[in-house]
Design an enzyme around this catalytic site. Sequence first.
Site, PDB file in Angstrom:
ATOM      1  NE  ARG A   1       2.827  -4.339  11.702  1.00 44.78           N
ATOM      2  CZ  ARG A   1       3.762  -4.102  10.782  1.00 44.78           C
ATOM      3  NH1 ARG A   1       4.960  -4.638  10.896  1.00 44.78           N
ATOM      4  NH2 ARG A   1       3.503  -3.317   9.767  1.00 44.78           N
TER       5      ARG A   1
ATOM      6  NE  ARG B   1      -3.890  -1.418  10.948  1.00 42.14           N
ATOM      7  CZ  ARG B   1      -2.875  -0.788  10.365  1.00 42.14           C
ATOM      8  NH1 ARG B   1      -3.022   0.427   9.890  1.00 42.14           N
ATOM      9  NH2 ARG B   1      -1.723  -1.400  10.236  1.00 42.14           N
TER      10      ARG B   1
ATOM     11  NE  ARG C   1       7.951  -2.302   5.952  1.00 40.99           N
ATOM     12  CZ  ARG C   1       6.631  -2.153   6.018  1.00 40.99           C
ATOM     13  NH1 ARG C   1       5.968  -1.713   4.964  1.00 40.99           N
ATOM     14  NH2 ARG C   1       5.966  -2.431   7.106  1.00 40.99           N
TER      15      ARG C   1
ATOM     16  CE  LYS D   1      -2.229  -0.938   3.863  1.00 41.96           C
ATOM     17  NZ  LYS D   1      -1.460  -2.134   4.322  1.00 41.96           N
TER      18      LYS D   1
HETATM   19  P1  AMP Z   1       1.081   0.675   9.649  1.00 42.80           P
HETATM   20  O1  AMP Z   1       2.196   1.638   9.368  1.00 42.80           O
HETATM   21  O2  AMP Z   1      -0.169   0.993   8.880  1.00 42.80           O
HETATM   22  O3  AMP Z   1       1.509  -0.766   9.477  1.00 42.80           O
HETATM   23  O4  AMP Z   1       0.676   0.865  11.185  1.00 42.80           O
HETATM   24  C1  AMP Z   1       1.618   0.607  12.216  1.00 42.80           C
HETATM   25  C2  AMP Z   1       0.898   0.456  13.536  1.00 42.80           C
HETATM   26  O5  AMP Z   1       0.217   1.677  13.853  1.00 42.80           O
HETATM   27  C3  AMP Z   1      -0.182  -0.604  13.573  1.00 42.80           C
HETATM   28  O6  AMP Z   1       0.340  -1.904  13.825  1.00 42.80           O
HETATM   29  C4  AMP Z   1      -1.064  -0.096  14.715  1.00 42.80           C
HETATM   30  O7  AMP Z   1      -0.476  -0.335  15.960  1.00 42.80           O
HETATM   31  C5  AMP Z   1      -1.033   1.410  14.485  1.00 42.80           C
HETATM   32  N1  AMP Z   1      -2.105   1.857  13.572  1.00 42.80           N
HETATM   33  C6  AMP Z   1      -1.951   2.410  12.343  1.00 42.80           C
HETATM   34  N2  AMP Z   1      -3.140   2.713  11.803  1.00 42.80           N
HETATM   35  C7  AMP Z   1      -4.078   2.333  12.720  1.00 42.80           C
HETATM   36  C8  AMP Z   1      -5.500   2.368  12.728  1.00 42.80           C
HETATM   37  N3  AMP Z   1      -6.221   2.853  11.712  1.00 42.80           N
HETATM   38  N4  AMP Z   1      -6.127   1.893  13.852  1.00 42.80           N
HETATM   39  C9  AMP Z   1      -5.440   1.404  14.901  1.00 42.80           C
HETATM   40  N5  AMP Z   1      -4.094   1.327  14.928  1.00 42.80           N
HETATM   41  C10 AMP Z   1      -3.408   1.787  13.847  1.00 42.80           C
END
Ligand code: AMP
Length: 200
Positions: A150, A88, A127, A13
Site C-alpha cells: 500500500r 489517489r 491500529r 486522515k
Molecule cells: P483506505 O481505507 O483509504 O486505506 O483504502 C483501502 C483500499 O481501498 C486501498 O488499498 C485500495 O485498494 C482501495 N482504495 C481506496 N480508495 C481508492 C482510490 N481512490 N483509488 C483506488 N483504490 C482505492
Amino acid sequence: MRIILLGPPGAGKGTQSARIVERFGIPQLSTGDMLRAAVAAGTPVGLEAKSIMESGGLVTDSIVVGIVADRVEEEDARAGFILDGFPRTVDQAAALDRMLSDKGLALDTVVEFVVDEDALVGRIANRAAETAARGEPVRKDDTPEVFKTRLAAYRAQTAPLSAYYGSLGMLETIDGMKPVDDVTTDLMAILDSHAEAASA
Ligand code: AMP
C-alpha cells in the site's frame, strides 16, 4: 467547504476527518470505507474490488470515480465534504476536477499530512492490535506485508498529487508526526482560514 486530505495510509486522515465532521458538520467521504462496504455487501463493485484491496493495490479509477460521483450527489454532501483516500491518482484528480466543474463546484483546499514512513508500519500494527482488542474484525490489508504494498502504491501513484495540487496553488501541508491533538490544531487553523475566506 470541500476538502481533500492527502497522505499515506496510517497518516491520521481518518482520525482527523472525524474531528472535521464534528466541527464543520460535513460528511467524510472515504473511498476505502465505501469499497469495504461494497465488499461486505457483495455488490458487483465489491466483487471486483475485493482481491485488489486485499493485496494492497489500487482499484480501477473508473470504479472509484463512479462511486464518488454518486456519493457527492447525496443531500448531506450539499454543503461540502471531506475526501479521504480519493483522489489517489492524477487521473482521479483530473476526473474530480471535471466532476466538480460540471456541477459548478470547487475545492477549497487540499491538506497533505507529511509523515515519516518508517513510523507508519508501527502505527498500522497498533491500529490492528487495538481493533482486535475491541473484538472487531481487523482489516485484511492491515498486515505488515500488505501495508508495504500500500505504501509503494502511495509513493508511485498518489504522491505525485502533491505536485499536481501544488501547481494549482491549492496545497497546504501539516506535520502528521505531531501528537494527534496538535495535528488537529494545525489542521483546524488551515480550515478556519478557508471557511473565513469563503464567507467573506
Ligand atoms: P483506505 O481505507 O483509504 O486505506 O483504502 C483501502 C483500499 O481501498 C486501498 O488499498 C485500495 O485498494 C482501495 N482504495 C481506496 N480508495 C481508492 C482510490 N481512490 N483509488 C483506488 N483504490 C482505492
